[in-house]
Design a protein around this motif. Structure first.
Motif, PDB file in Angstrom:
ATOM      1  N   GLU A 122     -28.391  26.268 110.865  1.00  0.00           N
ATOM      2  CA  GLU A 122     -28.799  24.857 110.811  1.00  0.00           C
ATOM      3  C   GLU A 122     -27.576  23.936 110.778  1.00  0.00           C
ATOM      4  O   GLU A 122     -27.523  22.920 111.482  1.00  0.00           O
ATOM      5  CB  GLU A 122     -29.647  24.627 109.559  1.00  0.00           C
ATOM      6  N   GLU A 123     -26.556  24.305 110.001  1.00  0.00           N
ATOM      7  CA  GLU A 123     -25.333  23.503 109.936  1.00  0.00           C
ATOM      8  C   GLU A 123     -24.593  23.539 111.273  1.00  0.00           C
ATOM      9  O   GLU A 123     -24.023  22.538 111.693  1.00  0.00           O
ATOM     10  CB  GLU A 123     -24.424  24.027 108.826  1.00  0.00           C
ATOM     11  N   ARG A 125     -25.966  23.819 114.213  1.00  0.00           N
ATOM     12  CA  ARG A 125     -26.673  22.905 115.123  1.00  0.00           C
ATOM     13  C   ARG A 125     -26.277  21.455 114.866  1.00  0.00           C
ATOM     14  O   ARG A 125     -26.113  20.668 115.794  1.00  0.00           O
ATOM     15  CB  ARG A 125     -28.189  23.077 114.969  1.00  0.00           C
ATOM     16  N   LEU A 126     -26.123  21.096 113.593  1.00  0.00           N
ATOM     17  CA  LEU A 126     -25.693  19.735 113.252  1.00  0.00           C
ATOM     18  C   LEU A 126     -24.286  19.463 113.776  1.00  0.00           C
ATOM     19  O   LEU A 126     -24.008  18.360 114.265  1.00  0.00           O
ATOM     20  CB  LEU A 126     -25.735  19.526 111.737  1.00  0.00           C
ATOM     21  N   LYS A 128     -22.945  20.774 116.389  1.00  0.00           N
ATOM     22  CA  LYS A 128     -23.050  20.630 117.844  1.00  0.00           C
ATOM     23  C   LYS A 128     -23.596  19.246 118.208  1.00  0.00           C
ATOM     24  O   LYS A 128     -23.139  18.624 119.163  1.00  0.00           O
ATOM     25  CB  LYS A 128     -23.948  21.731 118.398  1.00  0.00           C
ATOM     26  N   GLN A 129     -24.563  18.751 117.434  1.00  0.00           N
ATOM     27  CA  GLN A 129     -25.129  17.420 117.685  1.00  0.00           C
ATOM     28  C   GLN A 129     -24.089  16.326 117.451  1.00  0.00           C
ATOM     29  O   GLN A 129     -24.059  15.326 118.174  1.00  0.00           O
ATOM     30  CB  GLN A 129     -26.329  17.163 116.773  1.00  0.00           C
ATOM     31  N   LYS A 130     -23.231  16.512 116.450  1.00  0.00           N
ATOM     32  CA  LYS A 130     -22.196  15.520 116.146  1.00  0.00           C
ATOM     33  C   LYS A 130     -21.036  15.570 117.133  1.00  0.00           C
ATOM     34  O   LYS A 130     -20.151  14.722 117.094  1.00  0.00           O
ATOM     35  CB  LYS A 130     -21.662  15.722 114.730  1.00  0.00           C
ATOM     36  N   GLY A 131     -21.005  16.598 117.976  1.00  0.00           N
ATOM     37  CA  GLY A 131     -19.936  16.715 118.959  1.00  0.00           C
ATOM     38  C   GLY A 131     -18.717  17.452 118.435  1.00  0.00           C
ATOM     39  O   GLY A 131     -17.673  17.463 119.091  1.00  0.00           O
ATOM     40  N   GLU A 132     -18.803  18.052 117.268  1.00  0.00           N
ATOM     41  CA  GLU A 132     -17.687  18.824 116.719  1.00  0.00           C
ATOM     42  C   GLU A 132     -17.513  20.144 117.477  1.00  0.00           C
ATOM     43  O   GLU A 132     -16.393  20.584 117.687  1.00  0.00           O
ATOM     44  CB  GLU A 132     -17.924  19.107 115.232  1.00  0.00           C
ATOM     45  N   ASP A 135     -20.335  21.961 124.015  1.00  0.00           N
ATOM     46  CA  ASP A 135     -21.704  22.194 124.485  1.00  0.00           C
ATOM     47  C   ASP A 135     -21.968  23.655 124.826  1.00  0.00           C
ATOM     48  O   ASP A 135     -23.106  24.116 124.727  1.00  0.00           O
ATOM     49  CB  ASP A 135     -21.990  21.324 125.721  1.00  0.00           C
TER      50      ASP A 135
END
Length: 158
Positions: A122-123, A125-126, A128-132, A135
């Protein structure tokens, strides 16, 4: 004689005089044994603060577990490094192939790094969403091992 006179004062089954309560040990409210301690820490479901990388740190994906607290990690800067799991994490946090981890890079050895933190799916995925994370980063699902995808057999043919 002496024993015959006081025979009625002592119960035949115990050594305690009749009418007095036997001394018992105080009851403990804690459960004992290995199995009671085994299921003690349950951190699933608790939210913790997301740790982002700083200077001198890099995200990586576990490629191969080598044993003795070491693993091979593919960093997202393109390099493959030998990673050492720090002592605080050794028997507390279990790292599997395909997990996303945070590494502390060494200034004097570029091909070695230290594992600082393991991210839950879950972390990851977060991140990846923040761009850290890039892709193309694969995030392992919970309960599914990374080695299950390519086992080499097609079970439909068997």
């Amino acid at each position: 004689s002496f024993l015959v006179r006081f025979r009625h004062a002592v119960s035949p089954r115990s050594k305690n005089p009749v009418g007095t309560e036997p001394e018992t040990m105080p009851k403990s409210n804690k459960k004992g044994g290995k199995n009671a301690r085994r299921g003690k820490k349950q951190t699933e479901g608790t939210k913790r603060e997301l740790i982002l990388k700083e200077e001198g740190q890099e995200y990586a994906r576990v490629e191969k577990l080598l044993g003795s607290g070491r693993l091979e990690g593919k960093c997202y800067d393109g390099k493959t490094r030998l990673c050492i799991i720090r002592g605080k994490m050794l028997k507390r946090i279990w790292i599997r192939q395909g997990d996303i981890i945070l590494l502390g890079l060494r200034e004097f050895e570029d091909n070695k790094a230290d594992v600082i933190h393991k991210y839950s799916p879950e972390e990851a995925r977060l991140l990846k969403q923040k761009g850290e994370l890039p892709d193309y980063a694969k995030i392992q699902e919970e309960g599914k091992d990374a080695s299950d995808d390519d086992c080499g057999f097609d079970f439909d043919d068997i």
